[in-house]
Design a protein around this motif. Structure first.
Motif: not given
Length: 265
Positions: A181-197
């Motif tokens: 589903k999410v290609k190229g991402i090794q870990d979708t569930q780690c509880g640390f994610k930051f974004f541009e608004r």
């Protein structure tokens, strides 16, 4: 080099609730970064987490705000957050928003959508990911990345405290399920994610999940929008008091992602 400009942030005032709400919105729009911390019965951990986070953020070039999202706690979590906010008034602002809908995904969604800062994101109350990771995340975000996520399984990552067998087995199976589903991402569930608004808002509008599939769907929507996602290897510490239940929550995790797959068909 990108320069961040801190601006004065003033505590909320008593009075008309609509005035307080408007004042809070204006106040929160002045910071560069909002850090969301979802919390459910975190009275034992939240004081240490907030003190460490405030100290770290106060030393950065960018202005920050901490938003604790209370997900229906029945302990002293909210009272402790308010007390610490008063203790650190004039440093890094700390506020609390409530989330009536249960589940970490719902709490994170509530926190992310409640602000107006240029950058925002979340990490767990157990500080399993080192706070210093945020410095590198902000460098990438200010350089044009749409999302920066910590990874426990990208090359170069390590486990400071090994996970117990149940979580290792469940995690391996879950990654195998989400890899297509999410290609190229090794870990979708780690509880640390930051974004541009702006990139976050565009993706969030398309998301429907509020449970265990929330992270998977959010990353999927970002990829669908051709948004750049950077995965950072980290030295991760498995929380000894983690509330994750390998069997019950693992089954729910699989069910959520399978439902997400069916919805996409």
């Amino acid at each position: 080099m990108v320069m961040f400009h801190s601006q004065g942030v003033h505590p909320g005032k008593r009075g008309n609730p609509h005035t307080r709400q408007h004042s809070d919105s204006m106040r929160r729009s002045l910071v560069d970064l909002e850090v969301i911390i979802p919390a459910y019965n975190e009275a034992a951990r939240i004081p240490g987490t907030l003190h460490q986070t405030i100290e770290f953020l106060a030393g950065q070039d960018w202005s920050s705000r901490i938003v604790v999202v209370d997900n229906g706690s029945v302990d002293e979590t909210v009272a402790l957050v308010h007390r610490i906010s008063r203790e650190h008034r004039g440093e890094v602002p700390v506020s609390v928003v409530g989330c009536a809908r249960r589940g970490k995904g719902a709490a994170v969604r509530r926190g992310l959508l409640s602000g107006t800062s240029k950058f925002t994101g979340f990490f767990d109350a157990d500080l399993a990911t080192p706070l210093e990771t945020l410095t590198e995340a902000m460098t990438h975000l200010s350089g044009g990345a749409a999302a920066v996520i910590a990874s426990r399984h990208a090359p170069g990552s390590t486990f400071v405290r090994p996970q117990h067998l149940g979580r290792r087995v469940g995690g391996t199976a879950f990654r195998a399920l989400t890899r297509s589903k999410v290609k190229g991402i090794q870990d979708t569930q780690c509880g640390f994610k930051f974004f541009e608004r702006d990139a976050l808002t565009t993706a969030m509008v398309q998301c429907r999940s509020t449970g265990f599939a929330f992270d998977v769907e959010l990353l999927l929507r970002l990829q669908d929008n051709d948004a750049s996602i950077i995965e950072l290897p980290v030295a991760w510490t498995d929380g000894a008091k983690s509330t994750f239940r390998p069997f019950q929550d693992g089954v729910a995790s699989f069910a959520s992602v399978i439902q997400l797959q069916k919805a996409a068909q």
